[in-house]
Scaffold this active site. Sequence first.
Site, short mmCIF file in Angstrom:
data_model
loop_
_atom_site.label_atom_id
_atom_site.label_comp_id
_atom_site.label_asym_id
_atom_site.label_seq_id
_atom_site.Cartn_x
_atom_site.Cartn_y
_atom_site.Cartn_z
CB SER A 143 -0.89 0.01 1.25
OG SER A 143 -1.52 1.26 1.46
CE1 TYR A 157 -4.49 -2.14 4.29
CE2 TYR A 157 -3.46 0.02 4.35
CZ TYR A 157 -4.00 -1.03 3.63
OH TYR A 157 -4.03 -0.98 2.26
CE LYS A 161 -1.80 -3.79 2.93
NZ LYS A 161 -2.01 -4.93 2.00
#
Length: 283
Positions: A143, A157, A161
């Site tokens: 991401s 998150y 990533k």
Amino acid sequence: MISDITGRIAVVTGGASGIGLALAESFIAQGMSVVLADIERARLESEVTRLSDDGADVRGLVTDVSDAASVQRLADFAVAEFGAVHLLCNNAGVESGAAFLDIPLETWRWVMDVNFFGVLHGMRSFLPILEDQEQAHIVNTASLSALAAGAPTFGPYVSSKFAILGVSENLHAELAARQSPVGVSVLAPGPVKTQMSLSERNKPSDVPSSAGNAQRAELMAKLNAMVDEVGLEPSAVADMVLDAVRTDRFFILPHPDKAFEAVRKRLRWMETNESPGVRHAGD
């Protein structure tokens, strides 16, 4: 790198929707056979049926990428069905969070298990198969958050990533050093029109919902509005992935200006101690 992908075999996790499905459709359009893996059985079966009815050479297998044994079954299934695998897209991902001290350990484990360990399981199970080919490639979906931290409530998150980027860079260097036929790419998109904001539909029962968190709800509403307004279509991202596989490009940056600015801010932070600060929706 795979210079000529026609007739090759691809495996895509998280393949029943969003970027994963767009990747499959792009690969199929170029003459590849595809194994779709997803944890959502009904959606997976529906997409496999649709693609098959349109003439695609496609198979599907319900897969929980957080489970190493499930990913190994996927590898065995792909080889049993097609005899080889040339392209692996570790694309499955989820998202959940809250303010740091409000995030339960169960949420951290779920997000890391799917996002990071899902990628790790994929590489461990498929790399021996890929290295038996003359040309092969791995694409790991990270991401823009792998280049730019600081998004409130997105701690799990962002951490997952960053970890994907780290393990991918390290594997890329190792494979290049021993002249492996397997290339590696990292996909690091910003806003894309997917169902990532609905990730909790697939969460295990022991992972608390973040729906009641007011800060989280406000941020997600802003993020969803921004994605609706300026998010890329998954098909556009899939085209970039296809080009990277053919040209052996490591970084796939669908939002290059945002990615470069994120790295510049990090360099300024290192040089001057000027923190980039909080990231807002769309940054």
